[in-house]
Write a protein that holds these residues in place. Structure first.
Motif, short mmCIF file in Angstrom:
data_model
loop_
_atom_site.label_atom_id
_atom_site.label_comp_id
_atom_site.label_asym_id
_atom_site.label_seq_id
_atom_site.Cartn_x
_atom_site.Cartn_y
_atom_site.Cartn_z
N UNK A 28 24.04 7.37 2.41
CA UNK A 28 24.00 6.33 3.68
C UNK A 28 23.44 7.00 4.92
N UNK A 29 22.61 8.10 4.57
CA UNK A 29 21.82 8.52 5.80
C UNK A 29 20.59 7.87 6.22
N UNK A 30 21.09 7.06 7.49
CA UNK A 30 19.98 6.20 8.17
C UNK A 30 18.57 6.76 8.25
N UNK A 31 18.72 8.00 8.57
CA UNK A 31 17.45 8.63 8.92
C UNK A 31 16.54 9.03 7.71
N UNK A 32 16.96 9.38 6.74
CA UNK A 32 16.42 9.38 5.34
C UNK A 32 16.03 8.22 4.49
N UNK A 33 17.06 7.27 4.84
CA UNK A 33 16.72 5.84 4.57
C UNK A 33 15.44 5.35 5.09
N UNK A 34 15.33 5.35 6.29
CA UNK A 34 14.16 5.15 7.04
C UNK A 34 12.91 5.65 6.68
N UNK A 35 13.01 6.95 6.45
CA UNK A 35 12.08 7.83 6.06
C UNK A 35 11.36 7.31 4.66
N UNK A 36 12.26 7.07 3.83
CA UNK A 36 11.70 6.64 2.42
C UNK A 36 11.25 5.37 2.29
N UNK A 37 11.94 4.57 3.14
CA UNK A 37 11.56 2.89 3.28
C UNK A 37 9.98 3.03 3.67
N UNK A 39 7.85 5.58 3.38
CA UNK A 39 6.91 6.02 2.24
C UNK A 39 6.73 4.86 1.46
N UNK A 40 7.82 4.22 0.89
CA UNK A 40 7.49 3.39 -0.10
C UNK A 40 6.41 2.20 0.21
N UNK A 41 6.52 1.84 1.56
CA UNK A 41 5.58 0.80 2.08
C UNK A 41 4.05 1.43 1.88
N UNK A 42 4.15 2.53 2.67
CA UNK A 42 2.53 3.10 2.40
C UNK A 42 2.18 3.41 1.07
N UNK A 43 3.19 3.70 0.06
CA UNK A 43 2.77 3.94 -1.35
C UNK A 43 2.36 2.63 -1.99
N UNK A 44 2.94 1.35 -1.71
CA UNK A 44 2.54 0.36 -2.28
C UNK A 44 1.30 -0.16 -1.69
N UNK A 45 1.11 0.09 -0.31
CA UNK A 45 -0.48 -0.31 0.20
C UNK A 45 -1.50 0.69 -0.49
N UNK A 46 -1.12 1.88 -0.81
CA UNK A 46 -2.18 2.87 -1.41
C UNK A 46 -2.27 2.41 -2.84
N UNK A 47 -1.38 2.17 -3.60
CA UNK A 47 -1.40 1.60 -4.89
C UNK A 47 -2.40 0.36 -5.19
N UNK A 48 -2.06 -0.35 -3.94
CA UNK A 48 -3.07 -1.86 -3.84
C UNK A 48 -4.36 -1.46 -3.70
N UNK A 49 -4.67 -0.56 -2.87
CA UNK A 49 -5.99 -0.30 -2.44
C UNK A 49 -6.69 0.49 -3.44
N UNK A 50 -5.75 1.50 -4.17
CA UNK A 50 -6.39 2.33 -5.45
C UNK A 50 -7.00 1.53 -6.54
#
Length: 198
Positions: A28-37, A39-50
């Motif tokens: 429940x570390x908010x800072x880590x949670x936001x960081x990985x969220x 990442x997943x948004x960017x990774x989803x866009x990267x996978x779509x562009x890929x």
């Protein structure tokens, strides 16, 4: 080589971040949670562009190596690539277009629901028509089978059964040595015996 690149992307681009996302949710570390969220948004866009860049740029020298380097750049705690891309580009763009995107999603949801209902009704109509056709074909076969018997055939069957004289029916012996008679036969013989006495 492409298999090796896909495997390393699976490990470092998907499984490693998924495990650390789990740890962020668990702690429940908010800072880590936001960081990985981010990442997943960017990774989803990267996978779509890929999906599209793989078609047009696969011939480019070191294309697959660049993709692996990009994923490593996104993940690195030193470069913080996913946070940088999210804050500089993704968040401002999504914030300015959020209302239009929400409206498009609502319209798409309504259209998909209407399409689902429409195709569901059509599917039920097709199934009902097929069931009626199968039942009518089955009923037609049954009526044709019954029509194949003429009245003469039926009367001859009835006449054969009435003209046939049944033979004597063997009657099993009882334990006392007397033959057992059926109730109807016994009643008839008793009736005739009693009428003979009167």
């Amino acid at each position: 080589f492409a298999v090796c690149v896909s495997f390393s992307r699976l490990i470092f681009g998907t499984l490693y971040p998924a495990y650390y996302s789990y740890k962020a949710v668990k702690s429940k570390d908010i800072k880590e949670y936001v960081k990985w969220m981010m990442y997943w948004i960017i990774f989803a866009l990267f996978t779509t562009a890929e999906t599209f860049t793989d078609i047009f740029l696969c011939w480019f020298p070191f294309y697959y190596e660049l993709k692996i380097a990009f994923v490593a750049w996104l993940l690195s705690p030193y470069t913080k690539g996913s946070s940088l891309l999210y804050r500089k580009f993704v968040h401002p763009t999504l914030s300015s277009k959020e209302k239009e995107i929400d409206d498009c999603l609502v319209q798409a949801k309504d259209r998909s629901y209407d399409a689902l209902v429409h195709f569901g009704k059509r599917g039920l109509n097709v199934a009902a028509t097929a069931a009626v056709m199968a039942a009518s074909k089955g009923q037609g076969a049954l009526s044709e089978r019954l029509r194949s018997f003429s009245m003469q055939d039926l009367s001859s069957i009835r006449g054969d059964s009435s003209s046939a004289v049944p033979g004597p029916v063997p009657v099993p012996l009882r334990a006392g040595g007397r033959q057992s008679q059926p109730k109807a036969a016994r009643g008839a013989s008793e009736g005739s015996g009693s009428s003979g006495k009167c």
